[in-house]
Write a protein that holds these residues in place. Structure first.
Motif, short mmCIF file in Angstrom:
data_model
loop_
_atom_site.label_atom_id
_atom_site.label_comp_id
_atom_site.label_asym_id
_atom_site.label_seq_id
_atom_site.Cartn_x
_atom_site.Cartn_y
_atom_site.Cartn_z
N VAL A 76 0.81 -1.22 0.00
CA VAL A 76 0.00 0.00 0.00
C VAL A 76 0.85 1.27 0.00
O VAL A 76 0.31 2.37 0.10
CB VAL A 76 -0.97 0.02 1.21
CG1 VAL A 76 -1.93 -1.14 1.16
CG2 VAL A 76 -0.21 0.03 2.53
N ASN A 77 2.14 1.13 -0.15
CA ASN A 77 3.07 2.25 -0.06
C ASN A 77 4.11 2.08 -1.16
O ASN A 77 4.16 1.05 -1.81
CB ASN A 77 3.73 2.21 1.34
CG ASN A 77 4.47 3.46 1.68
OD1 ASN A 77 5.00 4.12 0.83
ND2 ASN A 77 4.51 3.78 2.96
N SER A 78 4.98 3.03 -1.34
CA SER A 78 6.06 2.88 -2.32
C SER A 78 7.28 2.21 -1.70
O SER A 78 8.35 2.21 -2.26
CB SER A 78 6.44 4.25 -2.88
OG SER A 78 6.98 5.07 -1.85
N ALA A 79 7.11 1.59 -0.53
CA ALA A 79 8.20 0.90 0.15
C ALA A 79 8.63 -0.34 -0.64
O ALA A 79 7.85 -0.92 -1.38
CB ALA A 79 7.78 0.51 1.56
N ILE A 80 9.87 -0.73 -0.45
CA ILE A 80 10.44 -1.91 -1.08
C ILE A 80 10.54 -3.01 -0.04
O ILE A 80 11.07 -2.80 1.05
CB ILE A 80 11.85 -1.60 -1.63
CG1 ILE A 80 11.80 -0.51 -2.70
CG2 ILE A 80 12.54 -2.85 -2.15
CD1 ILE A 80 11.03 -0.89 -3.94
N TYR A 81 10.06 -4.20 -0.38
CA TYR A 81 10.15 -5.36 0.50
C TYR A 81 11.03 -6.40 -0.17
O TYR A 81 10.79 -6.79 -1.31
CB TYR A 81 8.77 -5.96 0.77
CG TYR A 81 8.84 -7.27 1.52
CD1 TYR A 81 8.99 -7.29 2.90
CD2 TYR A 81 8.79 -8.49 0.84
CE1 TYR A 81 9.06 -8.50 3.60
CE2 TYR A 81 8.87 -9.69 1.53
CZ TYR A 81 9.01 -9.69 2.90
OH TYR A 81 9.10 -10.88 3.58
N CYS A 82 12.06 -6.83 0.54
CA CYS A 82 12.98 -7.84 0.03
C CYS A 82 13.19 -8.88 1.12
O CYS A 82 13.62 -8.54 2.22
CB CYS A 82 14.31 -7.18 -0.35
SG CYS A 82 15.55 -8.33 -0.93
N ARG A 83 12.91 -10.13 0.81
CA ARG A 83 13.13 -11.21 1.77
C ARG A 83 14.50 -11.83 1.48
O ARG A 83 14.72 -12.37 0.41
CB ARG A 83 12.04 -12.26 1.68
CG ARG A 83 12.21 -13.32 2.75
CD ARG A 83 11.05 -14.31 2.71
NE ARG A 83 11.22 -15.30 3.74
CZ ARG A 83 10.56 -15.31 4.89
NH1 ARG A 83 9.67 -14.37 5.14
NH2 ARG A 83 10.77 -16.25 5.78
N PHE A 84 15.41 -11.75 2.45
CA PHE A 84 16.76 -12.27 2.31
C PHE A 84 16.75 -13.79 2.18
O PHE A 84 16.02 -14.47 2.89
CB PHE A 84 17.63 -11.85 3.51
CG PHE A 84 19.02 -12.39 3.44
CD1 PHE A 84 19.93 -11.85 2.56
CD2 PHE A 84 19.41 -13.45 4.24
CE1 PHE A 84 21.22 -12.34 2.47
CE2 PHE A 84 20.69 -13.95 4.17
CZ PHE A 84 21.60 -13.41 3.28
#
Length: 114
Positions: free
Chosen positions: A52-60
């Motif tokens: 819902v945001n311009s945030a970046i999600y990265c799962r290591f």
């Protein structure tokens, strides 16, 4: 019924932290860690914020090197996976200069400290 998201007090605290991190450079925090026992909603909160945001999600991933993580972040921000570490940093800096965004790395505690 997975398409219902319940906003809890902890999620509200998570959003407040995210807003402080998204503040203009020098105005708030630069980095933060969200820690807690497994199954408490940290990953769900991060994925929800990214959706819902311009945030970046990265799962290591355990098999990534530090450069592998940088390559993935560069891809999520700029759409390319440079091979050289320096070029990864350049892509990340260019994209963040264009638009300040929150980068969340899930399972970052598994990354080696070298």
């Amino acid at each position: 019924m997975r398409d219902v998201f319940v906003t809890t007090a902890n999620f509200k605290r998570f959003l407040e932290l995210a807003q402080e991190l998204e503040a203009p450079a020098g105005m708030g925090l630069a980095m933060a860690a969200v820690v807690g026992r497994a199954g408490r909603g940290k990953t769900t909160a991060a994925m929800r914020l990214a959706s819902v945001n311009s945030a970046i999600y990265c799962r290591f991933c355990d098999w990534w090197t530090p450069t592998g993580l940088l390559r993935e972040v560069a891809f999520l921000l700029g759409g390319i996976r440079p091979r050289a570490t320096q070029r990864c940093f350049e892509v990340i800096q260019e994209e963040l200069a264009r638009e300040r965004r929150l980068i969340m790395v899930d399972e970052a505690d598994r990354l080696s400290l070298r």
